[in-house]
Design a protein around this motif. Structure first.
Motif, PDB file in Angstrom:
ATOM      1  N   GLU A 337       0.852  -1.178   0.000  1.00 19.80           N
ATOM      2  CA  GLU A 337       0.000   0.000   0.000  1.00 19.80           C
ATOM      3  C   GLU A 337       0.892   1.233   0.000  1.00 19.80           C
ATOM      4  O   GLU A 337       2.071   1.162   0.379  1.00 19.80           O
ATOM      5  N   LYS A 339       1.620   4.967   1.355  1.00 19.27           N
ATOM      6  CA  LYS A 339       1.384   5.978   2.371  1.00 19.27           C
ATOM      7  C   LYS A 339       2.466   7.036   2.223  1.00 19.27           C
ATOM      8  O   LYS A 339       3.649   6.707   2.179  1.00 19.27           O
ATOM      9  N   GLU A 340       2.029   8.287   2.124  1.00 17.49           N
ATOM     10  CA  GLU A 340       2.973   9.397   1.960  1.00 17.49           C
ATOM     11  C   GLU A 340       3.936   9.140   0.805  1.00 17.49           C
ATOM     12  O   GLU A 340       5.140   9.372   0.887  1.00 17.49           O
ATOM     13  N   GLU A 472     -10.264   8.744   7.067  1.00 26.37           N
ATOM     14  CA  GLU A 472      -9.204   8.382   6.120  1.00 26.37           C
ATOM     15  C   GLU A 472      -9.784   7.522   5.009  1.00 26.37           C
ATOM     16  O   GLU A 472     -10.504   6.559   5.269  1.00 26.37           O
ATOM     17  N   VAL A 474      -8.979   5.953   0.723  1.00 23.61           N
ATOM     18  CA  VAL A 474      -7.935   5.611  -0.241  1.00 23.61           C
ATOM     19  C   VAL A 474      -8.496   5.812  -1.644  1.00 23.61           C
ATOM     20  O   VAL A 474      -9.580   5.305  -1.973  1.00 23.61           O
ATOM     21  N   LYS A 479      -3.788   6.245  -3.187  1.00 23.77           N
ATOM     22  CA  LYS A 479      -3.281   7.364  -2.392  1.00 23.77           C
ATOM     23  C   LYS A 479      -4.257   7.688  -1.264  1.00 23.77           C
ATOM     24  O   LYS A 479      -5.456   7.788  -1.471  1.00 23.77           O
ATOM     25  N   VAL A 480      -3.695   7.861  -0.050  1.00 23.41           N
ATOM     26  CA  VAL A 480      -4.523   8.176   1.115  1.00 23.41           C
ATOM     27  C   VAL A 480      -4.964   9.638   1.060  1.00 23.41           C
ATOM     28  O   VAL A 480      -4.172  10.528   0.747  1.00 23.41           O
ATOM     29  N   LYS A 497      -3.391  15.325   6.018  1.00 26.59           N
ATOM     30  CA  LYS A 497      -4.104  14.992   7.255  1.00 26.59           C
ATOM     31  C   LYS A 497      -4.431  16.240   8.073  1.00 26.59           C
ATOM     32  O   LYS A 497      -3.547  17.022   8.418  1.00 26.59           O
TER      33      LYS A 497
END
Length: 532
Positions: A337, A339-340, A472, A474, A479-480, A497
């Motif tokens: 996955e 993240k950032e 949150e 996706v 992309k989160v 965030k």
């Protein structure tokens, strides 16, 4: 053995192993503390810093390592207020050569680094530019050459067009004599030229009104890279100053750009000026302060799309034209996955990698995969018999497959119980792993088919509708982002965030923006410049 609906592949499984191995390194990494000491000096009304580098022991320079603050304090007590004498000034001229035109791989890396485009997005936009865009009176025109290529070679016509453009727009001193980056790496395919504009005369600015934002950004990247490849190198003067304080040696480095060359067109990082005063050997410097700074060692960073593509290409694994689909498969199978903008391995991905590493060692071995890639090239060149190559591979693979089928060891993902009761049958709910990632389901499945999605709430109310929570989510590209739980009634969303605090200037939510270039708390309102 792990879960139904999964897959493995010669390149896909090696890419997964790279991500999982890096994740393991990071988990097992033990950070170590260390300190640095630097002095600030004033010379010719200009201040500059010099870092403690080494210590003279029996006339020889020995690098200094400072493991704890106590040692840093001891060194500071020894050098503070003492004479600082310049013992050596070294000046060198440096050149930075332009980059060759894009291959598929370098375009994907460059597009990710400069534009933030995923490999899939890059190839999709490049396909549009290649197939053709309507540009007014000229009609529909293919704006770039074929985008699946390992070559950096340019046609002589394009080189001459670029040189003519450079001389006209920037002057003779910016133009090279013409460079053809034709030398190919071993195993690369040179059937097509490098990725280039179909005409240098179609500048990004002249096409702006015909292109979407994404098309313009990518075309501009391709066009500037080709033009820059035919320009002169950038030139710099580097200065290294050595300062002696008793037995201790400090060093300061400066860099001044003398000629911008190709960087006038194509932006590169890491070449910012650091200007030092005109320092001379024998000068005793005026000390302003001596300071210490704490640091911790860091593990290797997690892979980004760009660094994973670069590693695969450098190791000779797969073809650059397939990297986009390989990464897409890893995300769709939920092996990894994002993240950032970094790859994190999931539990499913780690279980699959563990299973393959135990029973199919060759499949996930980088050297084996690169060797097989070479053999496939030799088959394409009629240098090897494909039946013989496949027969040798399958003979061993068949034995590994039989062992894996008979193995009693299980690698299945276990359901994770949670403290909730199923509203339909009264049994406990558990976290399950499905094709679309984690979800909550009944432990009494298949008799009870109750499910619900996992919601990660930020605990912050939506500032638009005032009723939903910011949760949150996706995106389809993995992309989160953060959106309102009342969607689709409320479409409020943020890429960064939210912190829960409100901007003191405009009242919008503050967000934590963290990437390679920044780590800041700032306002989510694009029209507000507030930073905390």
């Amino acid at each position: 053995k792990v879960k139904s609906g999964l897959s493995a592949g010669r390149v896909q499984s090696v890419a997964l192993k790279l991500v999982c191995d890096r994740e393991k390194e990071i988990r097992e990494f033990v950070k170590e503390e260390y300190w640095t000491v630097h002095s600030t000096f004033l010379e010719q009304k200009q201040s500059f810093e010099a870092n403690l580098k080494s210590k003279l022991i029996n006339g020889k320079e020995v690098k200094i390592e400072i493991p704890e603050e106590k040692e840093a304090d001891r060194i500071i007590s020894e050098i503070k207020g003492k004479e600082n004498l310049i013992t050596k000034v070294t000046k060198r001229k440096k050149r930075k050569n332009p980059y060759p035109p894009h291959t598929t791989s370098t375009l994907q890396q460059d597009s990710y680094s400069k534009l933030g485009f995923s490999t899939g997005r890059t190839m999709s936009i490049a396909q549009q530019l290649y197939e053709g865009i309507s540009i007014g009176k000229e009609g529909t025109v293919g704006l770039i050459s074929y985008m699946r290529t390992d070559s950096t070679r340019l046609s002589n016509e394009i080189i001459q067009e670029a040189l003519q453009y450079i001389r006209k727009e920037y002057g003779e001193n910016y133009s090279s004599k013409g460079v053809n980056y034709g030398k190919q790496k071993k195993g690369s395919q040179d059937a097509h030229e490098a990725i280039r504009p179909s005409s240098i005369q179609r500048s990004p600015k002249s096409l702006r009104s015909y292109l979407t934002d994404d098309q313009y950004k990518l075309y501009n990247l391709i066009w500037t890279r080709v033009v820059a490849s035919q320009m002169m190198p950038a030139q710099y003067e580097s200065t290294s100053v050595q300062i002696q304080n008793g037995e201790y040696i400090l060093q300061s480095n400066g860099l001044i750009e003398l000629f911008d060359g190709f960087t006038k067109v194509y932006t590169v990082g890491g070449s910012q000026d650091k200007i030092l005063p005109d320092l001379k050997k024998g000068t005793v410097l005026k000390e302003i302060s001596v300071d210490k700074q704490q640091h911790f060692t860091k593990p290797k960073p997690r892979y980004t799309e760009a660094s994973l593509v670069k590693t695969l290409e450098e190791d000779g694994i797969g073809r650059p034209s397939t990297y986009s689909s390989i990464i897409s498969s890893l995300l769709k199978r939920h092996y990894v996955e994002i993240k950032e903008k970094k790859f994190f391995s999931t539990q499913i991905g780690e279980n699959v990698n563990e299973f393959l590493s135990k029973y199919f060692k060759d499949i996930v071995n980088e050297e084996f995969t690169a060797g097989l890639e070479k053999e496939l090239d030799e088959i394409a060149d009629d240098k090897k018999d494909w039946k013989r190559v496949i027969s040798v591979f399958y003979e061993k693979f068949e034995g590994e497959l039989d062992k894996a089928k008979e193995a009693e060891e299980k690698f299945k993902i276990k359901d994770q119980p949670i403290d909730e009761i199923c509203p339909e049958c009264g049994n406990h709910l558990v976290i399950k792993h499905g094709r679309n990632g984690k979800f909550i389901g009944c432990s009494n499945f298949p008799d009870c088919k109750f499910t619900k999605t996992i919601v990660k709430s930020t605990g912050i109310k939506c500032p638009k509708c005032k009723t939903g929570d910011m949760i949150e989510k996706v995106s389809k590209r993995g992309k989160v982002f953060y959106g309102c739980s009342s969607y689709p009634k409320c479409d409020y969303a943020l890429w960064d965030k939210p912190t829960g605090e409100k901007c003191p200037k405009c009242g919008s939510l503050l967000v934590h923006k963290k990437n390679r270039k920044m780590d800041k708390i700032l306002c989510s309102n694009e029209n507000c410049d507030y930073e905390k």
